[in-house]
Design a protein around this motif. Structure first.
Motif, PDB file in Angstrom:
ATOM      1  N   SER A  31       0.816  -1.209   0.000  1.00 55.62           N
ATOM      2  CA  SER A  31       0.000   0.000   0.000  1.00 55.62           C
ATOM      3  C   SER A  31       0.856   1.269   0.000  1.00 55.62           C
ATOM      4  CB  SER A  31      -0.929   0.023   1.204  1.00 55.62           C
ATOM      5  OG  SER A  31      -0.187   0.185   2.396  1.00 55.62           O
ATOM      6  N   LEU A  32       2.168   1.121   0.018  1.00 55.92           N
ATOM      7  CA  LEU A  32       3.074   2.255   0.113  1.00 55.92           C
ATOM      8  C   LEU A  32       3.631   2.672  -1.237  1.00 55.92           C
ATOM      9  CD1 LEU A  32       5.159   1.144   3.219  1.00 55.92           C
ATOM     10  CD2 LEU A  32       3.461   2.963   3.152  1.00 55.92           C
ATOM     11  N   ALA A  33       3.689   3.970  -1.464  1.00 60.10           N
ATOM     12  CA  ALA A  33       4.456   4.495  -2.587  1.00 60.10           C
ATOM     13  C   ALA A  33       5.928   4.470  -2.186  1.00 60.10           C
ATOM     14  CB  ALA A  33       4.013   5.912  -2.910  1.00 60.10           C
ATOM     15  N   MET A  34       6.793   4.152  -3.133  1.00 64.97           N
ATOM     16  CA  MET A  34       8.205   3.994  -2.827  1.00 64.97           C
ATOM     17  C   MET A  34       9.058   4.917  -3.688  1.00 64.97           C
ATOM     18  SD  MET A  34       8.126   1.646  -0.505  1.00 64.97           S
ATOM     19  CE  MET A  34       9.899   1.323  -0.380  1.00 64.97           C
ATOM     20  N   GLY A  35      10.239   5.210  -3.181  1.00 67.06           N
ATOM     21  CA  GLY A  35      11.128   6.070  -3.957  1.00 67.06           C
ATOM     22  C   GLY A  35      12.580   5.828  -3.608  1.00 67.06           C
ATOM     23  N   TRP A  36      13.430   6.310  -4.490  1.00 62.38           N
ATOM     24  CA  TRP A  36      14.874   6.330  -4.254  1.00 62.38           C
ATOM     25  C   TRP A  36      15.333   7.781  -4.327  1.00 62.38           C
ATOM     26  CZ3 TRP A  36      17.850   2.274  -2.772  1.00 62.38           C
ATOM     27  CH2 TRP A  36      17.332   0.989  -2.961  1.00 62.38           C
ATOM     28  N   LEU A  37      16.157   8.143  -3.374  1.00 64.13           N
ATOM     29  CA  LEU A  37      16.738   9.480  -3.322  1.00 64.13           C
ATOM     30  C   LEU A  37      18.222   9.313  -3.055  1.00 64.13           C
ATOM     31  CD1 LEU A  37      13.768   9.403  -1.615  1.00 64.13           C
ATOM     32  CD2 LEU A  37      14.047  11.825  -2.184  1.00 64.13           C
ATOM     33  N   ARG A  38      19.005  10.353  -3.303  1.00 69.61           N
ATOM     34  CA  ARG A  38      20.446  10.227  -3.097  1.00 69.61           C
ATOM     35  C   ARG A  38      21.017  11.522  -2.555  1.00 69.61           C
ATOM     36  NH1 ARG A  38      22.353   9.947  -9.496  1.00 69.61           N
ATOM     37  NH2 ARG A  38      21.984  12.163  -9.999  1.00 69.61           N
ATOM     38  N   GLN A  39      22.169  11.388  -1.922  1.00 68.37           N
ATOM     39  CA  GLN A  39      22.854  12.550  -1.370  1.00 68.37           C
ATOM     40  C   GLN A  39      24.344  12.405  -1.610  1.00 68.37           C
ATOM     41  OE1 GLN A  39      21.962  13.349   2.746  1.00 68.37           O
ATOM     42  NE2 GLN A  39      22.599  15.483   2.534  1.00 68.37           N
ATOM     43  N   ALA A  40      24.879  13.308  -2.388  1.00 67.25           N
ATOM     44  CA  ALA A  40      26.317  13.346  -2.654  1.00 67.25           C
ATOM     45  C   ALA A  40      27.006  14.180  -1.574  1.00 67.25           C
ATOM     46  CB  ALA A  40      26.574  13.941  -4.027  1.00 67.25           C
ATOM     47  N   PRO A  41      28.282  13.980  -1.376  1.00 71.42           N
ATOM     48  CA  PRO A  41      29.003  14.754  -0.348  1.00 71.42           C
ATOM     49  C   PRO A  41      28.863  16.253  -0.573  1.00 71.42           C
ATOM     50  CG  PRO A  41      30.356  12.947  -1.149  1.00 71.42           C
ATOM     51  CD  PRO A  41      29.154  12.986  -2.024  1.00 71.42           C
ATOM     52  N   GLY A  42      28.483  16.948   0.483  1.00 71.08           N
ATOM     53  CA  GLY A  42      28.350  18.396   0.401  1.00 71.08           C
ATOM     54  C   GLY A  42      27.112  18.884  -0.319  1.00 71.08           C
ATOM     55  N   GLU A  43      26.251  17.961  -0.717  1.00 69.43           N
ATOM     56  CA  GLU A  43      25.040  18.328  -1.453  1.00 69.43           C
ATOM     57  C   GLU A  43      23.795  17.990  -0.648  1.00 69.43           C
ATOM     58  OE1 GLU A  43      27.315  19.758  -4.518  1.00 69.43           O
ATOM     59  OE2 GLU A  43      25.121  19.840  -4.413  1.00 69.43           O
ATOM     60  N   GLU A  44      22.683  18.576  -1.054  1.00 68.39           N
ATOM     61  CA  GLU A  44      21.416  18.234  -0.434  1.00 68.39           C
ATOM     62  C   GLU A  44      20.888  16.917  -1.005  1.00 68.39           C
ATOM     63  OE1 GLU A  44      19.721  22.727   0.548  1.00 68.39           O
ATOM     64  OE2 GLU A  44      18.692  21.436  -0.884  1.00 68.39           O
ATOM     65  N   ARG A  45      20.050  16.266  -0.217  1.00 72.69           N
ATOM     66  CA  ARG A  45      19.422  15.042  -0.690  1.00 72.69           C
ATOM     67  C   ARG A  45      18.483  15.377  -1.840  1.00 72.69           C
ATOM     68  NH1 ARG A  45      17.567  10.819   3.839  1.00 72.69           N
ATOM     69  NH2 ARG A  45      19.638  11.507   4.517  1.00 72.69           N
ATOM     70  N   ALA A  49      14.051   8.592  -8.202  1.00 73.20           N
ATOM     71  CA  ALA A  49      13.003   7.847  -8.898  1.00 73.20           C
ATOM     72  C   ALA A  49      11.915   7.470  -7.908  1.00 73.20           C
ATOM     73  CB  ALA A  49      13.572   6.589  -9.555  1.00 73.20           C
ATOM     74  N   ALA A  50      10.701   7.262  -8.429  1.00 74.16           N
ATOM     75  CA  ALA A  50       9.580   6.899  -7.576  1.00 74.16           C
ATOM     76  C   ALA A  50       8.641   5.961  -8.313  1.00 74.16           C
ATOM     77  CB  ALA A  50       8.832   8.145  -7.105  1.00 74.16           C
ATOM     78  N   ILE A  51       7.889   5.188  -7.516  1.00 74.63           N
ATOM     79  CA  ILE A  51       6.952   4.230  -8.086  1.00 74.63           C
ATOM     80  C   ILE A  51       5.712   4.185  -7.199  1.00 74.63           C
ATOM     81  CG2 ILE A  51       7.988   2.256  -6.871  1.00 74.63           C
ATOM     82  CD1 ILE A  51       7.473   0.604  -9.459  1.00 74.63           C
ATOM     83  N   SER A  52       4.556   4.067  -7.827  1.00 76.43           N
ATOM     84  CA  SER A  52       3.313   4.006  -7.070  1.00 76.43           C
ATOM     85  C   SER A  52       3.150   2.643  -6.399  1.00 76.43           C
ATOM     86  CB  SER A  52       2.130   4.263  -8.008  1.00 76.43           C
ATOM     87  OG  SER A  52       2.089   3.274  -9.030  1.00 76.43           O
ATOM     88  N   TRP A  53       2.148   2.531  -5.538  1.00 78.97           N
ATOM     89  CA  TRP A  53       1.992   1.290  -4.785  1.00 78.97           C
ATOM     90  C   TRP A  53       1.768   0.095  -5.687  1.00 78.97           C
ATOM     91  CZ3 TRP A  53      -2.298  -1.767  -5.136  1.00 78.97           C
ATOM     92  CH2 TRP A  53      -3.432  -1.188  -5.721  1.00 78.97           C
ATOM     93  N   VAL A  79      11.694  -3.209  -3.360  1.00 79.22           N
ATOM     94  CA  VAL A  79      11.755  -2.269  -4.481  1.00 79.22           C
ATOM     95  C   VAL A  79      13.195  -2.236  -4.977  1.00 79.22           C
ATOM     96  CG1 VAL A  79      12.162  -0.266  -2.998  1.00 79.22           C
ATOM     97  CG2 VAL A  79      11.135   0.044  -5.258  1.00 79.22           C
ATOM     98  N   TYR A  80      13.346  -2.051  -6.273  1.00 81.88           N
ATOM     99  CA  TYR A  80      14.659  -2.101  -6.904  1.00 81.88           C
ATOM    100  C   TYR A  80      14.957  -0.797  -7.640  1.00 81.88           C
ATOM    101  CZ  TYR A  80      13.743  -7.098  -6.275  1.00 81.88           C
ATOM    102  OH  TYR A  80      13.443  -8.320  -5.746  1.00 81.88           O
ATOM    103  N   LEU A  81      16.244  -0.544  -7.800  1.00 81.00           N
ATOM    104  CA  LEU A  81      16.683   0.538  -8.676  1.00 81.00           C
ATOM    105  C   LEU A  81      17.786  -0.038  -9.565  1.00 81.00           C
ATOM    106  CD1 LEU A  81      16.299   3.545  -9.396  1.00 81.00           C
ATOM    107  CD2 LEU A  81      18.298   4.008  -7.929  1.00 81.00           C
ATOM    108  N   HIS A  82      17.462  -0.208 -10.833  1.00 76.60           N
ATOM    109  CA  HIS A  82      18.431  -0.694 -11.802  1.00 76.60           C
ATOM    110  C   HIS A  82      19.133   0.524 -12.406  1.00 76.60           C
ATOM    111  CE1 HIS A  82      16.467  -4.756 -12.004  1.00 76.60           C
ATOM    112  NE2 HIS A  82      15.468  -4.030 -11.547  1.00 76.60           N
ATOM    113  N   MET A  83      20.444   0.554 -12.272  1.00 74.58           N
ATOM    114  CA  MET A  83      21.208   1.716 -12.716  1.00 74.58           C
ATOM    115  C   MET A  83      22.175   1.287 -13.811  1.00 74.58           C
ATOM    116  SD  MET A  83      21.965   3.567  -9.054  1.00 74.58           S
ATOM    117  CE  MET A  83      23.067   2.259  -8.499  1.00 74.58           C
ATOM    118  N   ASN A  84      22.022   1.865 -14.979  1.00 72.20           N
ATOM    119  CA  ASN A  84      22.887   1.575 -16.121  1.00 72.20           C
ATOM    120  C   ASN A  84      23.626   2.837 -16.542  1.00 72.20           C
ATOM    121  OD1 ASN A  84      21.952  -1.157 -16.350  1.00 72.20           O
ATOM    122  ND2 ASN A  84      20.135  -0.405 -17.424  1.00 72.20           N
TER     123      ASN A  84
END
Length: 124
Positions: A31-45, A49-53, A79-84
């Motif tokens: 029932s949850l929406a899911m997402g991926w976020l990232r934070q590089a050094p010295g940067e904001e999060r 990517a995001a996906i609905s339930w 949940v997965y994040l495929h990165m190419n």
């Protein structure tokens, strides 16, 4: 309460691929929406990517569109994040996040639960 645990990060050469996984506890995952976020050094999060339930809707940051794919397996609470075609600028700590709001979540405050993060380092 939902707990999220990321895995799959590591060191990869530019142009390579990685698959991140996020395992969720609890029976409410589907029932949850899911997402991926990232934070590089010295940067904001930042949003990645995001996906609905249901998995029927996805959304990507312009910087990863065409290279990253988000997917989910509700039977496995994962949940997965495929990165190419990874680039050095993709280097960051990647966080899995979940939220109760319907649809696709893009804004950081919309996410209710966060994982601890997994490091992705892309060498040039």
């Amino acid at each position: 309460q939902v707990q999220l645990v990321e895995s799959g990060g590591g060191l990869v050469q530019a142009g390579g691929s990685l698959r991140l996984s996020c395992a969720a506890s609890g029976r409410t995952f589907r029932s949850l929406a899911m997402g991926w976020l990232r934070q590089a050094p010295g940067e904001e999060r930042e949003f990645v990517a995001a996906i609905s339930w249901s998995g029927s809707s996805t959304y990507y940051a312009d910087s990863v569109k065409g290279r990253f794919t988000i997917s989910r397996d509700n039977a496995k609470n994962t949940v997965y994040l495929h990165m190419n075609s990874l680039k050095s600028e993709d280097t960051a700590v990647y966080y899995c996040a979940a939220g109760h709001e319907p649809g696709v979540l893009i804004q950081l405050p919309e996410f209710d639960y966060w994982g601890q993060g997994t490091q992705v380092t892309v060498s040039s």
